[in-house]
Design a protein around this motif. Sequence first.
Motif, PDB file in Angstrom:
ATOM      1  N   GLY A 117     -17.871  -5.677   0.627  1.00 45.87           N
ATOM      2  CA  GLY A 117     -18.067  -4.604  -0.394  1.00 45.87           C
ATOM      3  C   GLY A 117     -17.310  -3.411   0.088  1.00 45.87           C
ATOM      4  O   GLY A 117     -17.252  -2.338  -0.695  1.00 45.87           O
ATOM      5  N   LYS A 118     -16.205  -3.448   1.069  1.00 47.46           N
ATOM      6  CA  LYS A 118     -15.374  -2.302   1.636  1.00 47.46           C
ATOM      7  C   LYS A 118     -14.281  -2.194   0.828  1.00 47.46           C
ATOM      8  O   LYS A 118     -13.621  -3.210   0.032  1.00 47.46           O
ATOM      9  N   TYR A 119     -13.503  -1.026   0.555  1.00 48.43           N
ATOM     10  CA  TYR A 119     -12.419  -0.440   0.086  1.00 48.43           C
ATOM     11  C   TYR A 119     -11.940   0.457   0.892  1.00 48.43           C
ATOM     12  O   TYR A 119     -12.463   1.368   1.617  1.00 48.43           O
ATOM     13  N   GLU A 120     -10.458   0.449   0.637  1.00 46.34           N
ATOM     14  CA  GLU A 120      -9.421   1.525   1.358  1.00 46.34           C
ATOM     15  C   GLU A 120      -8.491   1.609   0.029  1.00 46.34           C
ATOM     16  O   GLU A 120      -7.948   0.863  -0.295  1.00 46.34           O
ATOM     17  N   LEU A 121      -8.233   3.008   0.120  1.00 43.26           N
ATOM     18  CA  LEU A 121      -7.364   3.279  -1.175  1.00 43.26           C
ATOM     19  C   LEU A 121      -6.678   4.482  -0.564  1.00 43.26           C
ATOM     20  O   LEU A 121      -6.894   5.445  -0.164  1.00 43.26           O
ATOM     21  N   GLN A 122      -5.209   4.337  -0.584  1.00 45.45           N
ATOM     22  CA  GLN A 122      -4.234   5.555  -0.308  1.00 45.45           C
ATOM     23  C   GLN A 122      -4.139   6.360  -1.488  1.00 45.45           C
ATOM     24  O   GLN A 122      -3.667   6.014  -2.622  1.00 45.45           O
ATOM     25  N   SER A 123      -4.545   7.736  -1.278  1.00 47.49           N
ATOM     26  CA  SER A 123      -4.360   8.634  -2.462  1.00 47.49           C
ATOM     27  C   SER A 123      -3.859  10.080  -1.909  1.00 47.49           C
ATOM     28  O   SER A 123      -3.072  10.119  -1.059  1.00 47.49           O
ATOM     29  N   ASN A 124      -3.869  11.005  -2.672  1.00 46.62           N
ATOM     30  CA  ASN A 124      -3.268  12.224  -2.336  1.00 46.62           C
ATOM     31  C   ASN A 124      -4.040  13.516  -3.060  1.00 46.62           C
ATOM     32  O   ASN A 124      -5.243  13.236  -3.586  1.00 46.62           O
ATOM     33  N   ALA A 125      -3.864  14.819  -2.620  1.00 46.44           N
ATOM     34  CA  ALA A 125      -4.594  15.812  -2.846  1.00 46.44           C
ATOM     35  C   ALA A 125      -4.763  16.184  -4.425  1.00 46.44           C
ATOM     36  O   ALA A 125      -5.737  17.008  -4.596  1.00 46.44           O
ATOM     37  N   THR A 126      -4.063  15.463  -5.072  1.00 45.94           N
ATOM     38  CA  THR A 126      -3.927  15.923  -6.582  1.00 45.94           C
ATOM     39  C   THR A 126      -5.194  15.024  -7.292  1.00 45.94           C
ATOM     40  O   THR A 126      -5.599  15.422  -8.607  1.00 45.94           O
ATOM     41  N   ALA A 127      -5.596  14.144  -6.685  1.00 45.43           N
ATOM     42  CA  ALA A 127      -6.921  13.330  -7.097  1.00 45.43           C
ATOM     43  C   ALA A 127      -8.163  14.161  -7.036  1.00 45.43           C
ATOM     44  O   ALA A 127      -8.528  14.550  -5.875  1.00 45.43           O
ATOM     45  N   ASP A 128      -8.945  13.953  -8.218  1.00 49.65           N
ATOM     46  CA  ASP A 128     -10.256  14.989  -8.165  1.00 49.65           C
ATOM     47  C   ASP A 128     -11.245  14.150  -7.634  1.00 49.65           C
ATOM     48  O   ASP A 128     -12.353  14.539  -7.255  1.00 49.65           O
ATOM     49  N   PHE A 129     -11.442  12.891  -8.139  1.00 43.97           N
ATOM     50  CA  PHE A 129     -12.402  11.888  -8.030  1.00 43.97           C
ATOM     51  C   PHE A 129     -12.022  10.478  -7.213  1.00 43.97           C
ATOM     52  O   PHE A 129     -10.999  10.151  -7.543  1.00 43.97           O
ATOM     53  N   HIS A 163       3.128  27.532  -1.734  1.00 42.89           N
ATOM     54  CA  HIS A 163       3.286  27.566  -3.203  1.00 42.89           C
ATOM     55  C   HIS A 163       3.309  26.013  -3.680  1.00 42.89           C
ATOM     56  O   HIS A 163       3.741  25.215  -2.837  1.00 42.89           O
ATOM     57  N   GLY A 164       3.211  25.859  -4.790  1.00 43.93           N
ATOM     58  CA  GLY A 164       3.262  24.891  -5.474  1.00 43.93           C
ATOM     59  C   GLY A 164       1.931  23.720  -5.227  1.00 43.93           C
ATOM     60  O   GLY A 164       1.033  24.356  -4.668  1.00 43.93           O
ATOM     61  N   GLN A 165       2.015  22.437  -5.846  1.00 43.38           N
ATOM     62  CA  GLN A 165       0.873  21.835  -5.707  1.00 43.38           C
ATOM     63  C   GLN A 165       0.829  20.994  -4.254  1.00 43.38           C
ATOM     64  O   GLN A 165       1.925  20.582  -4.078  1.00 43.38           O
ATOM     65  N   ASP A 166      -0.375  20.915  -4.090  1.00 41.26           N
ATOM     66  CA  ASP A 166      -0.387  20.035  -2.682  1.00 41.26           C
ATOM     67  C   ASP A 166      -0.557  18.503  -2.904  1.00 41.26           C
ATOM     68  O   ASP A 166      -1.508  18.082  -3.917  1.00 41.26           O
ATOM     69  N   PHE A 167       0.320  17.782  -2.273  1.00 38.84           N
ATOM     70  CA  PHE A 167       0.219  16.479  -2.563  1.00 38.84           C
ATOM     71  C   PHE A 167      -0.052  15.711  -1.127  1.00 38.84           C
ATOM     72  O   PHE A 167       0.600  14.507  -0.947  1.00 38.84           O
ATOM     73  N   SER A 168      -0.733  16.248  -0.322  1.00 41.82           N
ATOM     74  CA  SER A 168      -0.924  15.851   1.114  1.00 41.82           C
ATOM     75  C   SER A 168      -1.629  14.312   0.793  1.00 41.82           C
ATOM     76  O   SER A 168      -2.555  14.074   0.107  1.00 41.82           O
ATOM     77  N   PRO A 169      -1.347  13.578   1.851  1.00 49.41           N
ATOM     78  CA  PRO A 169      -2.004  12.204   1.563  1.00 49.41           C
ATOM     79  C   PRO A 169      -3.183  12.133   2.090  1.00 49.41           C
ATOM     80  O   PRO A 169      -3.695  12.730   3.062  1.00 49.41           O
ATOM     81  N   ILE A 170      -4.224  11.291   1.249  1.00 48.90           N
ATOM     82  CA  ILE A 170      -5.592  11.272   1.656  1.00 48.90           C
ATOM     83  C   ILE A 170      -5.971   9.737   1.735  1.00 48.90           C
ATOM     84  O   ILE A 170      -5.366   8.964   0.720  1.00 48.90           O
ATOM     85  N   LYS A 227       0.993  -1.049   0.101  1.00 46.23           N
ATOM     86  CA  LYS A 227       0.009  -0.101  -0.193  1.00 46.23           C
ATOM     87  C   LYS A 227       0.787   1.064  -0.092  1.00 46.23           C
ATOM     88  O   LYS A 227       0.587   2.302  -0.676  1.00 46.23           O
ATOM     89  N   ARG A 228       1.945   1.341   0.863  1.00 47.61           N
ATOM     90  CA  ARG A 228       2.913   2.459   0.945  1.00 47.61           C
ATOM     91  C   ARG A 228       3.542   2.482  -0.314  1.00 47.61           C
ATOM     92  O   ARG A 228       3.757   3.680  -0.706  1.00 47.61           O
ATOM     93  N   ARG A 229       3.830   1.650  -1.160  1.00 48.23           N
ATOM     94  CA  ARG A 229       4.596   1.683  -2.240  1.00 48.23           C
ATOM     95  C   ARG A 229       3.696   2.323  -3.376  1.00 48.23           C
ATOM     96  O   ARG A 229       4.005   3.087  -4.212  1.00 48.23           O
ATOM     97  N   SER A 230       2.487   1.770  -3.352  1.00 46.94           N
ATOM     98  CA  SER A 230       1.514   2.401  -4.208  1.00 46.94           C
ATOM     99  C   SER A 230       1.256   3.799  -4.116  1.00 46.94           C
ATOM    100  O   SER A 230       0.931   4.672  -5.006  1.00 46.94           O
ATOM    101  N   PHE A 231       1.325   4.156  -3.040  1.00 47.33           N
ATOM    102  CA  PHE A 231       1.187   5.712  -2.643  1.00 47.33           C
ATOM    103  C   PHE A 231       2.362   6.376  -2.926  1.00 47.33           C
ATOM    104  O   PHE A 231       2.206   7.572  -3.558  1.00 47.33           O
ATOM    105  N   LEU A 232       3.293   6.029  -2.674  1.00 47.40           N
ATOM    106  CA  LEU A 232       4.508   6.585  -3.134  1.00 47.40           C
ATOM    107  C   LEU A 232       4.595   6.567  -4.609  1.00 47.40           C
ATOM    108  O   LEU A 232       5.179   7.902  -5.200  1.00 47.40           O
ATOM    109  N   LYS A 233       4.305   5.763  -5.341  1.00 50.98           N
ATOM    110  CA  LYS A 233       4.010   5.592  -6.830  1.00 50.98           C
ATOM    111  C   LYS A 233       3.079   6.746  -7.200  1.00 50.98           C
ATOM    112  O   LYS A 233       3.576   7.452  -8.272  1.00 50.98           O
ATOM    113  N   SER A 234       2.227   7.069  -6.504  1.00 52.90           N
ATOM    114  CA  SER A 234       0.954   7.824  -7.096  1.00 52.90           C
ATOM    115  C   SER A 234       1.723   9.571  -7.032  1.00 52.90           C
ATOM    116  O   SER A 234       1.301  10.446  -7.462  1.00 52.90           O
ATOM    117  N   LEU A 235       2.669   9.603  -6.167  1.00 50.94           N
ATOM    118  CA  LEU A 235       3.315  10.654  -5.859  1.00 50.94           C
ATOM    119  C   LEU A 235       4.325  10.985  -6.843  1.00 50.94           C
ATOM    120  O   LEU A 235       5.057  12.046  -6.976  1.00 50.94           O
TER     121      LEU A 235
END
Length: 505
Positions: free
Chosen positions: A73-85, A35-42, A4-12
């Motif tokens: 039916g449950k899910y959990e996904l590590q994302s970041n603030a650049t994701a819209d949906f 300044h710059g783009q927000d990559f905060s983890p979500i 999961k952590r590696r997937s998150f790092l890849k997304s960054l």
Amino acid sequence: MFQKRRSFLKSLGLAGLGLTLTPSALQAAPKQPAHGQDFSPITLSGRVQSGGKGVAGVAVTDGYNVVLTDASGKYELQSNATADFVYLSTPRGYEFSNQNGITRFYKRIAASRGRFKADFELQKLTQDDTKHNFVVWADPQIISKEDAEELKTKSAPDLKQLVASYPSGTLFHGIGCGDLVWDKFELFEDYQQAIGISGIPFFQVIGNHDMNLEARTDEGSTEKFKELFGPTYYSFNRGEVHYVVLDDVFFIGTAKKYIGYLTERQLAWLEQDLATVKPGSTVVVSLHIPAYTNQHARNKEKEPSLGGVVSNRKELYRLLAPFKAHIMSGHTHFNEKVFEGDNIIEHVHGTVCGAWWTGPICYDGTPSGYGVYEVEGSELKWYYKPTGLPKEHQLRVYPVGALEERPQHLAANIWNWDPSWKVEWLEDGKPMGEMERITALDPLSVELHLGASKPSKHKWVEPHLTDHLFLAQPSATAKAISVQATDRFGQVFKVTSNLSELSLQ
């Protein structure tokens, strides 16, 4: 946990850089940089359910990574603030959630304290969806209220009538294959009204005329589309077919300048999405700019234009290689079939608007209309439906002399032709064999479009060379001819006429 952590790092974009971020370091990172783009983890989480029961194995994504729901039916996904949906790939056997025909399969992320919860409710179909149909509307491309009225009073009712001609309860969905409007964002409302009139759920593809032309980069050019229709790339399922929509219009920051290109973010997502699909399955990919056409070859040009095909299409082909794939595209205002190896067919569609609502045909003589696809299991059959004409209208025959360069021949335009078709002719009832296929300008397109003064509505419209024209030379005593075209599915389309009665129309 490591995965999961590696997937998150890849997304960054940090995976593989030799960096190690501890949980404490992640927590210490500022949530909103000055300044710059927000990559905060979500952390995205939620449940996909139907009738109060969780639905297992549903693909959920943030546009970076894909996860499957668990047994409840449950899910959990590590994302970041650049994701819209956060959105799902609707599984087979369920209705397409929609509002007046516009599909809604997503939730816009509004994170609080680094978390966002999104639940999805699915409605089970009351029938098996192994057999179903879909249509492809390429380039409605309305620029005025006059065009919008044509779309709402002719195109949409034509589709509604077509659907009604099938047995009651036949499952249909539509794909708006880009250029839904022509730079006029206020006309998106008219497009949506037309979808509502058609009576079937539609998925949308972004086209070059659906972009914000004042954006400074490609990323900003999609904002209005996302506001109205959600993600620009996604997938869904119906029956045994997996459907994918991609955004292949890459805006280069100058008004009306773009190239056909698939970003690394999309390709990385597509690789994960297709990993959920069994090899050998049928996959239908819809995008606006064709992956490839042969237009440059017809025009005797060395290579296709950057805005006319997808530059990095070879990677798309590689990802589709394990499947039976159909690519649906528009953009060109002509009709063509392109084959890549044994398992990929691209359907380049004639347009809903024809030659920008100037008359009844596209550049190449194809009638204004749309593609219709009938699905049974993993197999597709298809035909092209001309607006306002019966679905049996699959060719137009021109009189002797209509083609200036071959004055002793009659010509036939068979717009949905591919090499599996057989095109024959008869003279006064006598079989004369197969017709000669050539590359030329369609005679009706020449009549309506050739020259600086026509068509009056858009004088820059001109005929384009097409390779689905066929010729035959009748004898001096011939009175009647028949042109018979048999498609790859064995359907026969025939036009019989007295030679003296043939005309350009």
